[in-house]
Write an enzyme that holds these catalytic residues in place. Structure first.
Site, PDB file in Angstrom:
ATOM      1  N   ASN A  94     -23.034 -40.251  22.173  1.00 21.24           N
ATOM      2  CA  ASN A  94     -24.219 -39.532  21.914  1.00 21.24           C
ATOM      3  C   ASN A  94     -24.690 -39.602  20.384  1.00 21.24           C
ATOM      4  O   ASN A  94     -25.489 -39.150  19.880  1.00 21.24           O
ATOM      5  CB  ASN A  94     -24.440 -38.099  22.495  1.00 21.24           C
ATOM      6  CG  ASN A  94     -23.632 -37.119  21.622  1.00 21.24           C
ATOM      7  OD1 ASN A  94     -22.861 -37.512  20.676  1.00 21.24           O
ATOM      8  ND2 ASN A  94     -23.489 -35.686  22.089  1.00 21.24           N
ATOM      9  N   HIS A 191     -31.022 -52.988  16.663  1.00 23.91           N
ATOM     10  CA  HIS A 191     -30.169 -52.882  15.683  1.00 23.91           C
ATOM     11  C   HIS A 191     -30.684 -53.252  14.036  1.00 23.91           C
ATOM     12  O   HIS A 191     -29.768 -53.115  13.010  1.00 23.91           O
ATOM     13  CB  HIS A 191     -28.840 -53.337  15.645  1.00 23.91           C
ATOM     14  CG  HIS A 191     -27.892 -52.811  16.584  1.00 23.91           C
ATOM     15  ND1 HIS A 191     -26.703 -53.129  17.174  1.00 23.91           N
ATOM     16  CD2 HIS A 191     -28.022 -51.572  17.438  1.00 23.91           C
ATOM     17  CE1 HIS A 191     -26.197 -52.051  17.893  1.00 23.91           C
ATOM     18  NE2 HIS A 191     -27.250 -51.119  18.146  1.00 23.91           N
TER      19      HIS A 191
HETATM   20  C1  LIG Z   1     -22.700 -34.940  21.170  1.00 25.48           C
HETATM   21  O1  LIG Z   1     -21.716 -34.466  22.007  1.00 25.48           O
HETATM   22  C2  LIG Z   1     -20.766 -33.461  21.531  1.00 25.48           C
HETATM   23  C3  LIG Z   1     -19.598 -33.212  22.321  1.00 25.48           C
HETATM   24  O2  LIG Z   1     -19.130 -34.635  22.517  1.00 25.48           O
HETATM   25  C4  LIG Z   1     -21.692 -32.233  21.048  1.00 25.48           C
HETATM   26  O3  LIG Z   1     -20.799 -31.418  20.280  1.00 25.48           O
HETATM   27  C5  LIG Z   1     -22.854 -32.673  20.135  1.00 25.48           C
HETATM   28  O4  LIG Z   1     -23.566 -31.321  20.195  1.00 25.48           O
HETATM   29  C6  LIG Z   1     -23.580 -33.570  20.890  1.00 25.48           C
HETATM   30  N1  LIG Z   1     -24.771 -34.132  20.047  1.00 25.48           N
HETATM   31  C7  LIG Z   1     -26.038 -34.021  20.301  1.00 25.48           C
HETATM   32  C8  LIG Z   1     -26.823 -34.682  19.169  1.00 25.48           C
HETATM   33  O5  LIG Z   1     -26.432 -33.752  21.421  1.00 25.48           O
END
Ligand SMILES: *[C@@H]1O[C@H](CO)[C@@H](O)[C@H](O)[C@H]1NC(C)=O
Ligand SMILES: *[C@@H]1O[C@H](CO)[C@@H](O)[C@H](O)[C@H]1NC(C)=O
Length: 318
Positions: A94, A191
């Protein structure tokens, strides 16, 4: 010119064919279903957000891609984790996802104008389309009428292409979603916007561990650029091309100079199966734009749900 005309006709034919396969989806869906302002509201919201922060364009396009590749284009990417479920959003994949607030803002405005009509999945698809346009890319129309899904699981994100994939693996993975190699190369052109983090390419550099050599497909000067970026740590950002907020064909020119950032970028030039397509897009931006918009429309139709719910809040199932 002749190429463009032919390509335009192909786009039309493809759209007609796609529409026939998706009876519920329609270019004028919200015109006919009580929210004629839907496209306009999303466009305005995205425009305002990108004026404040142009780097959000890359985030919105990636969000749509990530959404569609996992469980279909059903806004599963927007669901927050709950006490008994860890959502896609919380996967390490993510990291480059941004723009949740843009979607929330558009949703809020849409709910006040026409409550319960415009799905979060459609908002994500429209926002990606508008991000491409406002960043200088092609303008294209998309069918609408997607419904929102109810499943979002962290383990499903395994189905995203990792930055280490070679061209054969990319062709196979995209092929599983019905894309040709050419469409895969065109979509990789997303990209043209955005950045990669050091963690996703440091395996191509020698410095971080001495067990292997520098990836020979990187230009010798560009190795230094990447290494310098990585001095800033795993989260340090490296633009994919020289114009990170401009939607253009610079990404492909970079691949020709062996200045692709990820292994999964440079492989498109290294592998004879895709090299000619990279060269064609580097030479002819119009061709890239046409192929990209066509592939985006197709991607936006992956496993769409024609029945189901329209979430009131994109972060929660109703
Ligand atoms: C992405 O995942 C992490 C945990 O792996 C989390 O702490 C974080 O908030 C997430 N970021 C978003 C933008 O959702
Ligand atoms: C691509 O990766 C696969 C899986 O690791 C490997 O079997 C194949 O030989 C690789 N292809 C090339 C051209 O390196």
């Amino acid at each position: 010119m002749r190429y463009i005309v032919t390509k335009m006709m192909m786009v039309l034919v493809t759209m007609v064919v796609m529409l026939r396969h998706c009876n519920g989806l329609n270019m004028n869906y919200y015109m006919m279903n009580g929210c004629p302002m839907a496209d306009f509201i999303v466009k305005n919201t995205v425009n305002a957000a990108l004026r404040a922060d142009p780097t959000l364009a890359a985030g919105l396009i990636r969000m749509h891609f990530h959404d569609c590749f996992i469980q279909g284009c059903d806004a599963s990417i927007l669901l927050d984790s709950t006490d008994d479920n860890t959502a896609e959003k919380d996967s390490p994949a993510n990291l480059s996802l941004r723009g949740y607030k843009v979607i929330d803002d558009a949703k809020q405005e849409l709910e006040s104008r026409c409550p319960g009509v415009v799905s979060c999945a459609d908002i994500v698809a429209m926002a990606a389309r508008d991000a491409v346009f406002f960043a200088g890319g092609p303008v294209y129309e998309i069918p609408k009428g997607r419904k929102d899904g109810t499943r979002s699981k962290i383990e499903d994100t395994r189905n995203l292409p990792p930055p280490t994939f070679n061209a054969s693996e990319l062709i196979t993975m995209f092929g599983q979603h019905g894309f040709t190699a050419q469409e895969m190369v065109a979509l990789s052109g997303g990209h043209t916007l955005g950045v990669a983090r050091c963690a996703s390419f440091k395996n191509r550099l020698k410095s971080f561990d001495s067990t292997h050599d520098v990836d020979p497909s990187i230009d010798t000067q560009f190795v230094k650029t990447l290494a310098k970026t990585c001095n800033g740590g795993d989260n340090a950002e490296q633009p994919f091309d020289q114009t990170r907020n401009m939607f253009d064909n610079n990404y492909y020119n970079g691949l020709q100079r062996q200045a692709g950032v990820l292994s999964s970028d440079q492989t498109l030039m290294t592998d004879p199966k895709t090299r000619n397509i990279v060269n064609a897009y580097a030479f002819n931006q119009a061709m890239f734009f046409f192929d990209f918009q066509q592939a985006m429309v197709k991607m936006g139709l992956l496993d769409v749900k024609e029945t189901g719910q329209v979430r009131q809040n994109c972060r929660k199932i109703n």
